[in-house]
Design an enzyme around this catalytic site. Structure first.
Site, short mmCIF file in Angstrom:
data_model
loop_
_atom_site.label_atom_id
_atom_site.label_comp_id
_atom_site.label_asym_id
_atom_site.label_seq_id
_atom_site.Cartn_x
_atom_site.Cartn_y
_atom_site.Cartn_z
N HIS A 182 -2.69 10.44 -1.05
CA HIS A 182 -1.78 9.86 -2.04
C HIS A 182 -2.50 9.52 -3.33
O HIS A 182 -1.93 9.64 -4.42
CB HIS A 182 -1.12 8.61 -1.45
N HIS A 206 8.68 8.43 -2.98
CA HIS A 206 8.61 7.24 -2.13
C HIS A 206 9.25 7.60 -0.80
O HIS A 206 10.18 6.93 -0.33
CB HIS A 206 9.29 6.05 -2.80
#
Length: 779
Positions: free
Chosen positions: A52, A98
């Site tokens: 990430h 998300h």
């Protein structure tokens, strides 16, 4: 100050599992530090070395993207991309995901996704002007998927509506591959009118580091690591890794930061997003080529018993880290406090290139900035040389394998029943992936700020006026910015390379369909685990396709996001990967928004035309028709000739700018029949279509999909001028592009004829009933 760096009282193997680190990672950390890391430092490495944050699996692939262009001012590496849109204005934009947080806490996961991407925008000094979203859910025949949809849409609408930024468009698809792992991608746009772009590098030694915004709590601890792992039956235990947002504090933060940036007294700014204070401090130091010292005792805390680990890995929302001029510090602090925000000096920029963290008079972490942020590890994967056997078999599929059409009826492979072509059109219009998303759009405020030209769903792309915020720029500027998010995941599943080319082409086509010139993209690469041969091959092939299309269409990549490990495990440890979904966020500019066109017909008796490429394929392989009606996901997606794609789009934009065209709509999901139906539904007018195709299956004519095809309408009084325009352009484009009249706008029915044979005759209200109510009827 007491040194506590040698506190190794933790189980290494258990801690590595928690941080998603390998034994090799641990050995490399020890080598870089020259000692063993303490538990806090291990957590910092865990988040900073996650996919990430550091793209350890995808970085070599991203390096091949084209990132420069005549309009690009800031490319990948900063909080968001920036392009020049003229009139002393700059457009700031980015897309983020998300996904994992939304899977376990759909409302907060989606809401904080909006908040996070907005901070990326205003951190650059830009005022957020719009939000778009790209969503994927499992099919709506499962109550769990309906709950996820409701929660995500509520979260997006709540945060966006409260913060005062319009949600102006997007896309939503449904497929069982997303049942355990929905995708929530949010794109934001911002308008920048200051001379200086605020960047993230801390470049002045001794300058104070100012913490601004909300307090730090235990929510979101380890969120970056959580986002870099697969979902399983225990994922609900990770609810603490989901952040909790407050849009009203975000609104105050936007206004306070933009006011502060205008003073020129803020040297650098960084959002505390993924990996929280760890990432913001490390990246700020690394980007400035210096170091940073932070005292956690000075951080505004929501709870009294927080450890250094929790402070550093918390992803509490609405927090910013700034480097400011010391002589202006007190003025800035008072300015932030006026907005009801915390504003505390928590450290300073130092010359030693390290991140030094202290708490309670002890050094709790001391790490070289390069070890955390610059020289992060790269996972090397071999790319298989040939497409997988199962795909090569699918590519051999031919439409000849479908039942023969008799009396305009065909047998469905899905339920073994006969359907007329008209019934198939109605069937496809009720497919939630094609049907109207009005139930969703109605929950979003799309008109706040008063710059939205078209409501969501009215046109192929969102369009906003570039109304100047700064009095110096209010000089009768009629220009606008268009934006679209696109990806046909089914095509990418069947051919990642062709499917990704198509995603870029379609996003550019949608922007062109309103009259805007495509300028640049941001992308969100949603894929499964890169640790499988097929998973990494899909990712690699998709990146190659995006790169090729962006070069051909001259739309460089300004940044984006990579979200891997999008797959779910059931109780039997069976893994279900999502369809590979590289979402493309395209932006473009139109010189005069008054000339922009929407999708619906405008006037009865207007002519309907079709532009396309002889060299770009169209087929029912990989089509919505084949999937939804026959239950088949097979065939090879059609090849798009990118040169012809560019020609078609340029032709269309030029015709729109000359006011020849009244409406425009690209042919995508569902093919020509669905595109025509949508134009009819949006305008409450019919269409009489006469096609001259020969030697083609009727379902191919109606439902085939491909690139470079656009339907548009024009007033018959413009026909002579338009034909002259076509003649001039034929000299430039050659014989590879066709522009042909296929019918006219009528009153109440969609009628499609081929060689004088009527294939369908449907009332517009019938079409609208199926199209408008499909999603709401699923609840």
């Amino acid at each position: 100050m007491i040194d506590s760096l040698n506190n190794y009282n933790y189980d290494v193997n258990d801690s590595l599992k928690v941080e998603n680190l390998t034994t090799e990672d641990y050995e490399e950390i020890c080598k870089r530090l020259g000692r063993k890391p303490n538990r806090t430092e291990l957590g910092m490495f865990g988040v900073m070395w996650s996919e990430h944050c550091c793209y350890r699996n995808s970085k070599p692939l991203l390096a091949n993207f084209p990132t420069t262009g005549k309009n690009v001012l800031v490319g990948p590496g900063e909080n968001a991309g920036v392009i020049d849109v003229g009139n002393d204005q700059k457009l700031v934009f980015k897309i983020e995901s998300h996904n994992h947080p939304s899977a376990i806490e759909p409302f907060q996961g989606a809401a904080t996704g909006v908040g996070g991407i907005l901070r990326d925008i205003f951190t650059m000094g830009a005022r957020p002007i719009a939000v778009l979203n790209s969503l994927r859910f499992g099919n709506l025949d499962k109550s769990s998927n309906i709950s996820l949809l409701r929660g995500v849409v509520s979260g997006i609408s709540h945060y966006g509506n409260c913060v005062g930024v319009p949600t102006v468009g997007g896309e939503i698809y449904f497929d069982d591959s997303y049942s355990g792992n929905p995708l929530v991608n949010v794109m934001a746009l911002g308008l920048l009118e200051t001379d200086e772009i605020v960047c993230s590098g801390a470049k002045e030694v001794g300058y104070p580091v100012l913490y601004v915004g909300n307090t730090t709590g235990k929510d979101g601890v380890g969120g970056a690591s959580f986002a870099s792992s697969e979902l399983n039956t225990n994922s609900l235990d990770n609810r603490p890794a989901v952040q909790v947002g407050d849009p009203f504090i975000e609104k105050s933060l936007i206004e306070a930061c933009l006011d502060a940036f205008k003073t020129g007294d803020v040297i650098a700014a960084q959002d505390m997003g993924a990996a929280g204070l760890t990432c913001s401090s490390a990246e700020m130091a690394a980007n400035g080529g210096l170091g940073i010292s932070i005292n956690l005792d000075l951080v505004p805390a929501r709870e009294n018993d927080m450890t250094a680990y929790q402070y550093l890995l918390s992803e509490s929302q609405e927090r910013m880290l700034l480097v400011v001029k010391e002589e202006k510090l007190n003025i800035l602090i008072e300015q932030f406090k006026k907005w009801g925000l915390f504003a505390n000096v928590i450290g300073e920029v130092i010359s030693k290139k390290e991140v030094i963290i202290s708490q309670k008079n002890q050094i709790v972490a001391q790490i070289p900035t390069s070890a955390l942020s610059d020289e992060t590890p790269i996972n090397i994967h071999k790319v298989i040389k040939e497409p997988p056997d199962y795909l090569q078999k699918k590519w051999k599929w031919s439409e000849d394998e479908l039942p023969i059409i008799t009396n305009n009826k065909i047998l469905s492979f899905k339920d073994k029943k006969q359907y007329s072509l008209s019934e198939i059109i109605l069937n496809l219009l009720s497919n939630p992936s094609i049907a109207s998303k009005s139930w969703i759009y109605k929950q979003y405020d799309s008109q706040v700020q008063s710059n939205t030209v078209f409501k969501p769903g009215e046109a192929d792309a969102a369009l906003l006026r570039l109304r100047a915020q700064d009095e110096r720029n209010k000089n009768n500027n009629f220009s606008g910015v268009a934006a679209s998010v696109d990806c046909n995941s089914r095509w990418v599943l069947l051919d990642p390379y062709r499917g990704s080319i198509a995603a870029v082409a379609e996003s550019a086509r949608n922007v062109s369909c309103v009259g805007a010139e495509p300028l640049a993209i941001t992308n969100n690469l949603n894929f499964s685990s890169p640790n499988t041969e097929i998973g990494y091959w899909q990712l690699s092939s998709a990146c190659d396709g995006i790169s090729k299309a962006c070069i051909a269409l001259e739309t460089p990549v300004t940044g984006g996001n990579v979200s891997l490990y999008n797959e779910s495990k059931n109780k039997n440890n069976q893994v279900t990967p999502i369809y590979p979904t590289p979402v493309i966020g395209m932006v473009g500019k139109i010189q005069n928004v008054d000339k922009a066109v929407s999708s619906g017909w405008k006037n009865i008796n207007d002519q309907i035309w079709l532009i396309g490429s002889y060299r770009s394929e169209s087929s029912i392989g990989g089509s919505s028709y084949l999937d939804y009606f026959h239950g088949l996901i097979t065939g090879r997606p059609p090849k798009i000739n990118l040169q012809d794609e560019k020609y078609c789009q340029t032709f269309l934009r030029d015709a729109i700018s000359k006011n020849y065209i009244s409406s425009s709509h690209d042919i995508s999901d569902g093919g020509l029949a669905i595109a025509l139906s949508e134009c009819c539904i949006l305008s409450s007018k019919g269409a009489n279509i006469q096609l001259e195709e020969k030697n083609a299956r009727k379902d191919n004519i109606l439902f085939s999909e491909g690139g470079s095809r656009i339907i548009f309408s024009l007033n018959k009084m413009e026909e002579t001028n338009f034909l002259n325009f076509v003649s001039i352009n034929n000299k430039n484009f050659g014989s590879n592009i066709y522009v042909k009249k296929i019918g006219f706008v009528s009153e109440a029915n969609l009628t499609i004829n081929v060689q004088d044979e009527e294939l369908c005759n449907l009332r517009v209200d019938e079409l609208a009933e199926k199209f408008n109510n499909s999603i709401s009827n699923s609840f």
